[in-house]
Design an enzyme around this catalytic site. Structure first.
Site, mmCIF file in Angstrom:
data_model
loop_
_atom_site.group_PDB
_atom_site.id
_atom_site.type_symbol
_atom_site.label_atom_id
_atom_site.label_comp_id
_atom_site.label_asym_id
_atom_site.label_seq_id
_atom_site.Cartn_x
_atom_site.Cartn_y
_atom_site.Cartn_z
ATOM 1 N N HIS A 233 0.843 -1.194 0.000
ATOM 2 C CA HIS A 233 0.000 0.000 0.000
ATOM 3 C C HIS A 233 0.877 1.242 0.000
ATOM 4 O O HIS A 233 1.508 1.576 0.995
ATOM 5 C CB HIS A 233 -0.920 -0.019 1.228
ATOM 6 C CG HIS A 233 -1.938 1.087 1.238
ATOM 7 N ND1 HIS A 233 -2.881 1.201 2.234
ATOM 8 C CD2 HIS A 233 -2.152 2.120 0.393
ATOM 9 C CE1 HIS A 233 -3.641 2.254 1.990
ATOM 10 N NE2 HIS A 233 -3.202 2.832 0.877
ATOM 11 N N GLN A 235 1.199 5.352 -0.170
ATOM 12 C CA GLN A 235 0.348 6.444 0.285
ATOM 13 C C GLN A 235 -0.274 7.188 -0.884
ATOM 14 O O GLN A 235 0.381 7.432 -1.903
ATOM 15 C CB GLN A 235 1.150 7.430 1.152
ATOM 16 C CG GLN A 235 1.544 6.891 2.516
ATOM 17 C CD GLN A 235 2.917 6.284 2.525
ATOM 18 O OE1 GLN A 235 3.301 5.564 1.600
ATOM 19 N NE2 GLN A 235 3.681 6.565 3.575
ATOM 20 N N HIS A 290 2.565 1.435 6.253
ATOM 21 C CA HIS A 290 2.907 1.584 4.838
ATOM 22 C C HIS A 290 4.302 1.005 4.549
ATOM 23 O O HIS A 290 5.217 1.696 4.066
ATOM 24 C CB HIS A 290 2.858 3.052 4.419
ATOM 25 C CG HIS A 290 1.461 3.611 4.361
ATOM 26 N ND1 HIS A 290 0.583 3.309 3.352
ATOM 27 C CD2 HIS A 290 0.791 4.430 5.214
ATOM 28 C CE1 HIS A 290 -0.575 3.938 3.570
ATOM 29 N NE2 HIS A 290 -0.474 4.617 4.697
ATOM 30 N N THR A 457 -15.683 2.070 -9.104
ATOM 31 C CA THR A 457 -16.165 3.394 -9.498
ATOM 32 C C THR A 457 -14.979 4.300 -9.760
ATOM 33 O O THR A 457 -14.044 4.366 -8.953
ATOM 34 C CB THR A 457 -17.049 3.996 -8.395
ATOM 35 O OG1 THR A 457 -18.120 3.096 -8.122
ATOM 36 C CG2 THR A 457 -17.621 5.333 -8.829
#
Length: 605
Positions: A233, A235, A290, A457
């Site tokens: 992941h 940022q 992170h 989306t």
């Protein structure tokens, strides 16, 4: 017929009695009237006010004196108290007529009656108008006599069909988003969602040459086995949204258990108490906030299998995935996030088994956080980890001495970091781009053979897009993130080539299946055709051998015909014998043969 004097006098209006004269009390009704008149002669009484004139809305030509005798409803409680005993003295029938008459002239009653009749007239007129419209439209299809009935039935059928369609739409797609998509489908043709996203060009021209192995990413991931998906992941790349999709939006035999108020979900394998996903929303920040590529590759195996003996650890495959974003948008989004108070102080930055020192990684601010910092100050800090963050987090930092900048020259360091990030990104099981949500969903589903429940989306409006910067600032941000710019260009080219390759492969497989179906149907058709021809030839052969065209329609007739044929053959043979024996013998034999044939037929019957 003459009326009684008392009754005749009751039909006329009451007269004012003279002073000192006695009232006639021969009739009880007249007696009650006289009491009422005497009460009304008093000043200020309710009955006296009634005598001043007829009721509003009643003409004088009408028998207004009947109304004048009725005491009006007093406005005050005192007048009502005086009026009640006088009204009670009247007969029951008279009181009922007075009540009906007063209700008839009540304003509210008149308004309700007018409204009811007006609505009825409007409905009747609307019915005739609709009947006329349907008669004009469907005149050639219906007779004139039954037009009203048929038009009403047709209108009812259309209304019922609309209600049924609404119910089906609510059942199939209860979500608001899906309902909007359905409504847009009725209004305009739906374009291909993968063709163009976020105003990107529909035609893509590749810049890099990738092999078939680089483009074909299909992972044999068995959720019931021992393999693990590890989410890196970065940022402000949309990783939070994608991470929620992984734990809440995938069709699984055993879905993740997500409780209200908790960020982490329990994602166990079917039949096991072991996780198949290593991410923020499943295992938390187990390797640090992170964690980058360098930290995850050394930390995840130890966290997952650290409690087991080395001999009992299964041979796992760790499938790393990540999400990238346009460097300028990601940089501005991180600046806005830091401006709101984010620090990421909990990040470990472990490399070669140790975190960096304060000299190797100085801080850009002195207080608790960097909230409220302007963009210029954010860009001026040379130690800002937001610069080229995506390259740093995807590369192997051990190749350049971790955070020690004195190991090699800066130019060589940047080159090594970029090549390492490209290599790790290319060999990852999957990576997606924030600017291509639907394509990201498609490639993930094809790579891991796992389908999402609802489509992704595409959000074109973000906090970074709301920041207005001029061309000079944009060029400076691109200069600060020149490694990320080159990595993103490489990643976008590889991403779109993989997408095109997978789509072409899908089309080829669909075309191959259609061809196989055509061959199968053609073979079945030829087989049935040859079988029908063979059956026709067999029937022709059987008919040539047996001249009887009707096989077994009636068993008695068939038996009779066979007996006749056998008998004719035997008779022909006997006739040839009779010619040699003589005419007398032949006549006797013929008569005997006929009697035998008839006897056999009668016996069968």
């Amino acid at each position: 017929m003459a009326l009684p004097a008392c009754a005749a006098q009751a039909l006329w209006p009451p007269r004012q009695p003279e002073r000192g004269a006695t009232a006639c009390t021969t009739c009880p009704r007249r007696h009650s009237r006289v009491e009422a008149e005497l009460a009304g002669s008093q000043p200020g009484s309710a009955a006296a006010s009634v005598r001043q004139g007829p009721l509003r809305g009643v003409s004088r030509g009408f028998n207004s004196w009947l109304l004048q005798e009725e005491p009006r409803k007093a406005s005050s409680s005192q007048a009502g108290a005086k009026r009640a005993p006088l009204f009670a003295l009247l007969p029951r029938g008279r009181r009922r007529r007075m009540h009906d008459f007063r209700r008839r002239w009540d304003l509210g009653y008149l308004c309700r009656a007018l409204l009811t009749r007006g609505l009825a007239a409007l409905g009747h007129s609307l019915k005739h108008v609709l009947g006329a419209i349907f008669s004009k439209i469907f005149g050639p299809l219906a007779s004139v006599g039954n037009m009203d009935e048929k038009s009403n039935k047709l209108l009812l059928a259309l209304v019922m069909l609309f209600l049924f369609a609404v119910i089906v739409l609510q059942y199939v797609c209860p979500g608001t988003e899906c309902q909007l998509l359905r409504l847009q489908a009725f209004s305009s043709p739906v374009p291909d969602p993968y063709r163009s996203e976020d105003e990107s060009s529909a035609r893509f021209v590749p810049r890099y040459n990738f092999s078939r192995g680089d483009l074909l990413r299909k992972v044999d991931f068995d959720i019931k086995g021992d393999d693990l998906i590890v989410f890196l992941h970065i940022q402000k790349t949309g990783g939070t949204t994608f991470g929620r999709h992984l734990v809440r939006n995938i069709q699984l035999e055993q879905p993740c258990e997500c409780r209200v108020g908790q960020k982490k979900c329990t994602c166990h394998r079917p039949g096991k108490r072991e996780t198949w996903l290593f991410s923020r929303f499943s295992t938390g920040w187990s390797c640090g906030l992170h964690a980058d590529w360098t930290e995850l590759t050394s930390c995840v195996p130890a966290v997952v299998d650290g409690k087991r003996d080395a001999k009992l650890r299964p041979a796992r495959n760790f499938h790393y995935i990540t999400i990238l974003r346009d460097p300028v948008s990601r940089y501005l989004s991180e600046w806005r996030h830091v401006q709101r108070g984010a620090t990421w102080k909990a990040s470990l930055h472990v490399c070669d088994g140790r975190p960096p020192t304060s000299e190797e990684l100085p801080s850009c601010y002195t207080g608790d956080d960097w909230s409220g910092c302007p963009l210029k100050e954010f860009m001026d800090c040379p130690y800002n980890l937001a610069n080229n963050r995506q390259v740093r987090m995807l590369s192997d930092l051990t190749l350049v001495g971790c955070y020690n900048l004195s190991v090699m020259p800066e130019k060589q360091r940047n080159k090594v970091l970029l090549e390492s990030a490209k290599s790790n990104l290319k060999h990852m099981a999957f990576f997606g781009l924030t600017e291509f949500q639907r394509k990201t969903q498609y490639l993930f589903e094809k790579t891991f053979n796992m389908n999402f429940i609802s489509p992704f989306t595409q959000y074109n409006t973000t906090r970074a897009s709301s920041v207005e910067i001029n061309e000079e600032i944009q060029k400076r941000i691109e200069g600060l993130n020149f490694l990320d710019m080159e990595l993103y260009s490489y990643a976008k080219d590889l991403f779109l080539q993989r997408y095109q390759f997978m789509r072409q492969k899908e089309h080829q497989e669909a075309r191959r299946k259609r061809q196989e179906q055509r061959k199968f149907l053609k073979g079945r058709f030829l087989q049935t055709h040859y079988q029908s021809q063979g059956q026709g030839q067999n029937q022709n052969r059987s008919q040539s051998q047996n001249p009887n065209p009707n096989p077994n329609p009636h068993p008695r007739q068939n038996l009779t015909q066979t007996l006749i044929q056998n008998r004719t053959q035997s008779s022909s043979q006997k006739e040839s014998q009779k010619e040699s024996a003589g005419p007398e013998a032949s006549e006797g034999n013929a008569s005997n043969g006929t009697h035998d044939y008839l006897g056999s037929v009668e016996k069968w019957r």
